[in-house]
Write a protein that holds these residues in place. Structure first.
Motif, PDB file in Angstrom:
ATOM      1  N   ALA A 137       0.843  -1.191   0.000  1.00 58.36           N
ATOM      2  CA  ALA A 137       0.000   0.000   0.000  1.00 58.36           C
ATOM      3  C   ALA A 137       0.880   1.244   0.000  1.00 58.36           C
ATOM      4  O   ALA A 137       2.059   1.204   0.355  1.00 58.36           O
ATOM      5  N   ALA A 138       0.277   2.368  -0.408  1.00 59.69           N
ATOM      6  CA  ALA A 138       1.012   3.626  -0.426  1.00 59.69           C
ATOM      7  C   ALA A 138       1.233   4.170   0.979  1.00 59.69           C
ATOM      8  O   ALA A 138       2.125   4.985   1.209  1.00 59.69           O
ATOM      9  N   LYS A 139       0.446   3.734   1.934  1.00 62.23           N
ATOM     10  CA  LYS A 139       0.608   4.120   3.338  1.00 62.23           C
ATOM     11  C   LYS A 139       1.948   3.567   3.833  1.00 62.23           C
ATOM     12  O   LYS A 139       2.280   2.411   3.589  1.00 62.23           O
ATOM     13  N   ARG A 140       2.716   4.361   4.548  1.00 60.31           N
ATOM     14  CA  ARG A 140       4.101   3.976   4.844  1.00 60.31           C
ATOM     15  C   ARG A 140       4.324   3.398   6.232  1.00 60.31           C
ATOM     16  O   ARG A 140       5.369   2.796   6.485  1.00 60.31           O
ATOM     17  N   THR A 141       3.406   3.579   7.147  1.00 57.24           N
ATOM     18  CA  THR A 141       3.482   2.935   8.458  1.00 57.24           C
ATOM     19  C   THR A 141       2.099   2.418   8.816  1.00 57.24           C
ATOM     20  O   THR A 141       1.101   2.784   8.186  1.00 57.24           O
ATOM     21  N   SER A 142       2.037   1.580   9.827  1.00 58.17           N
ATOM     22  CA  SER A 142       0.755   0.987  10.191  1.00 58.17           C
ATOM     23  C   SER A 142       0.831   0.509  11.641  1.00 58.17           C
ATOM     24  O   SER A 142       1.750   0.871  12.385  1.00 58.17           O
ATOM     25  N   THR A 143      -0.136  -0.322  12.020  1.00 57.34           N
ATOM     26  CA  THR A 143      -0.130  -0.975  13.329  1.00 57.34           C
ATOM     27  C   THR A 143      -0.420  -2.461  13.133  1.00 57.34           C
ATOM     28  O   THR A 143      -0.948  -2.869  12.089  1.00 57.34           O
ATOM     29  N   ILE A 144      -0.091  -3.240  14.124  1.00 58.04           N
ATOM     30  CA  ILE A 144      -0.380  -4.676  14.048  1.00 58.04           C
ATOM     31  C   ILE A 144      -1.874  -4.904  13.864  1.00 58.04           C
ATOM     32  O   ILE A 144      -2.298  -5.720  13.027  1.00 58.04           O
ATOM     33  N   GLY A 145      -2.696  -4.166  14.605  1.00 56.30           N
ATOM     34  CA  GLY A 145      -4.143  -4.339  14.509  1.00 56.30           C
ATOM     35  C   GLY A 145      -4.673  -3.997  13.127  1.00 56.30           C
ATOM     36  O   GLY A 145      -5.545  -4.705  12.590  1.00 56.30           O
ATOM     37  N   TYR A 146      -4.166  -2.932  12.535  1.00 56.75           N
ATOM     38  CA  TYR A 146      -4.611  -2.531  11.195  1.00 56.75           C
ATOM     39  C   TYR A 146      -4.255  -3.606  10.175  1.00 56.75           C
ATOM     40  O   TYR A 146      -5.075  -3.956   9.314  1.00 56.75           O
ATOM     41  N   GLU A 147      -3.046  -4.145  10.280  1.00 57.05           N
ATOM     42  CA  GLU A 147      -2.621  -5.167   9.314  1.00 57.05           C
ATOM     43  C   GLU A 147      -3.398  -6.471   9.511  1.00 57.05           C
ATOM     44  O   GLU A 147      -3.717  -7.154   8.539  1.00 57.05           O
ATOM     45  N   LYS A 148      -3.712  -6.836  10.735  1.00 55.39           N
ATOM     46  CA  LYS A 148      -4.535  -8.019  10.972  1.00 55.39           C
ATOM     47  C   LYS A 148      -5.876  -7.911  10.259  1.00 55.39           C
ATOM     48  O   LYS A 148      -6.405  -8.891   9.731  1.00 55.39           O
ATOM     49  N   LYS A 149      -6.388  -6.690  10.200  1.00 53.57           N
ATOM     50  CA  LYS A 149      -7.707  -6.487   9.628  1.00 53.57           C
ATOM     51  C   LYS A 149      -7.674  -6.359   8.110  1.00 53.57           C
ATOM     52  O   LYS A 149      -8.567  -6.870   7.418  1.00 53.57           O
ATOM     53  N   PHE A 150      -6.635  -5.708   7.556  1.00 50.89           N
ATOM     54  CA  PHE A 150      -6.673  -5.339   6.140  1.00 50.89           C
ATOM     55  C   PHE A 150      -5.600  -5.986   5.264  1.00 50.89           C
ATOM     56  O   PHE A 150      -5.697  -5.908   4.037  1.00 50.89           O
ATOM     57  N   ASN A 151      -4.588  -6.595   5.844  1.00 47.85           N
ATOM     58  CA  ASN A 151      -3.512  -7.171   5.042  1.00 47.85           C
ATOM     59  C   ASN A 151      -3.955  -8.519   4.489  1.00 47.85           C
ATOM     60  O   ASN A 151      -4.255  -9.444   5.243  1.00 47.85           O
TER      61      ASN A 151
END
Length: 475
Positions: free
Chosen positions: A191-205
């Motif tokens: 994704a173009a977004k450059r940082t994230s969180t573990i929770g966000y990636e669990k949901k959308f990755n």
């Protein structure tokens, strides 16, 4: 705790400053490393730690330059077996940086030796707050495991374990700081977004939601984009320890006749970094065309012979210097000099030139409608071609032209097209080296063709990193 990201365009590489009040660490530094020293000075901190997550394949790391200039200690994976002094790290190792505890996780998968750094800020609490995950986990994607011949399934399986048994066990609020973003070939669909969180990636990755190991492995071992030639070279150079930039020879200024004499030697080649329109108008016969406004470092690492000296043709000294910086980022250090006065000096010296006529979208469409196109070669990636292409266009990705040019007839008129005109100009330069003369380049490429109303917009070509042949999940 202060975290600052440094994003290097084109190679889409992210490195990081992790600072306390007086000292700081730099994670996965780029080769031209003065930027970190400047920021540390601004922050009033001293660089004491240089942290490497793995043996980087797509760029040359700045660990050696930064250590020499700052006296900082290099830390890295024990199993990387670097050929220089460093602090080797394994699973469970930890060390402190002021109030921060830095714990090591072994996270193989993208590479066998990969580690990640988990940061706990003890001034805030005992829960991990940041993860520097290198190329294990990206925003919206995970690291590709297919860079080691014959080991793709093994490494994909290890990556599954690294993600599910270690990284996903961290708190959902833990921030993740990957080493790459959209436009890098170290993954498939970042994704173009450059940082994230573990929770966000669990949901959308998408990859983290493939809970079946076999499906996960299949997803990462089929349909991956091609790996550029320099990936293997950079891994070896980073293990060995790159030459320090200060030890590389300066860029020489070359007058036209001296340049011409050097260009005739088989130990050199000419690289024209001007925009593709300028190359089409006038260029030195036999030159490579790699537009500096394209994904210049990646295509240079992919297409250029590393065993030869580079002679640059540019718009001037500043552009030659910028090209040199980007070439060194991918391990192309043999930059001999540049043509003083550029092509104006060359042509006024009476030296020979080559040309590649440029076709507009309207001219191409007229030829297509009249059936006047003999051979149309689409040099985009397979995924771009599959998304939309012109009728009867032959797909040969630009890097493949080095070998697959034999599928084409040099006696026939050949039109090359890509997303913008940049990669097709690269392709034209490769074909001209193989004695193709009846060549045309489509200026504006598929983007221009769609904008003129002659075809649907290609969503891949419209992306800001579109000159980079990434695999998309928009199909």
């Amino acid at each position: 705790m202060i975290i600052q990201q440094f994003f290097t365009k084109k190679i889409a590489h992210s490195s990081y400053f992790l600072g306390g009040d007086k000292t700081c660490a730099i994670i996965d530094p780029r080769r031209d490393a003065d930027i970190y020293i400047e920021v540390a000075r601004e922050m009033g901190t001293r660089i004491t730690h240089i942290l490497e997550t793995h043996l980087h394949a797509d760029f040359i790391s700045g660990h050696m330059d930064l250590a020499q200039k700052t006296g900082a200690t290099i830390y890295g994976p024990r199993s990387a077996n670097y050929d220089f002094d460093y602090v080797p790290l394994s699973e469970g190792d930890s060390f402190e940086l002021e109030d921060m505890i830095i714990k090591v996780l072994e996270t193989p998968g993208h590479t066998p030796e990969h580690i990640s750094y988990v940061i706990t800020d003890m001034s805030r609490g005992k829960e991990p707050v940041a993860l520097f995950c290198g190329d294990t986990l990206f925003v919206g994607d995970v690291g590709r495991p297919d860079l080691f011949p014959g080991r793709a399934e093994e490494l994909a399986s290890k990556l599954y374990d690294s993600l599910h048994n270690k990284i996903m066990e961290l708190p959902d609020t833990c921030e993740i700081y990957p080493a790459h973003g959209a436009g890098s070939l170290c993954g498939r669909a970042m994704a173009a977004k450059r940082t994230s969180t573990i929770g966000y990636e669990k949901k959308f990755n998408y990859a983290l939601n493939l809970n079946d190991r076999k499906k996960f492995i299949d997803s990462l071992t089929h349909g991956m984009p091609g790996a550029p030639d320099h990936f293997g070279r950079c891994t070896f150079i980073n293990k060995q320890g790159p030459l320090k930039i200060i030890d590389l020879p300066p860029l020489k200024e070359l007058e036209p006749f001296e340049f011409s004499s050097l260009a005739a030697d088989t130990s050199t080649f000419v690289l024209d970094v001007r925009n593709f329109e300028a190359f089409g108008g006038q260029h030195i016969p036999g030159a490579y065309s790699i537009d500096i406004d394209s994904n210049f470092p990646t295509f240079s690492g992919w297409l250029l012979p590393p065993e030869k000296d580079i002679l640059l043709v540019s718009e001037g000294y500043e552009q030659a210097v910028e090209a040199s910086i980007q070439l060194r980022r991918v391990g192309l250090d043999r930059i001999y000099g540049y043509l003083v006065g550029g092509m104006y000096a060359w042509v006024t010296a009476g030296l020979p030139t080559g040309h590649v006529p440029q076709l507009s979208s309207h001219e191409l469409h007229q030829r297509v409608m009249q059936g006047n196109v003999t051979v149309l070669v689409d040099v985009r990636s397979v995924s771009e071609y599959d998304n939309f292409h012109l009728h009867n266009a032959v797909n040969i990705p630009v890097a493949d032209l080095r070998k697959r040019y034999v599928e084409l007839d040099p006696a026939k008129e050949t039109i090359l097209i890509c997303g913008s005109g940049q990669r097709s100009s690269m392709g034209a330069s490769l074909l001209k080296q193989k004695s193709f003369e009846k060549l045309f380049n489509v200026a504006g490429g598929m983007r221009g063709y769609a904008a003129a109303g002659f075809g649907p917009e290609c969503p891949l070509c419209a992306l800001p990193w579109a000159s980079f042949p990434v695999k998309s999940n928009m199909q």
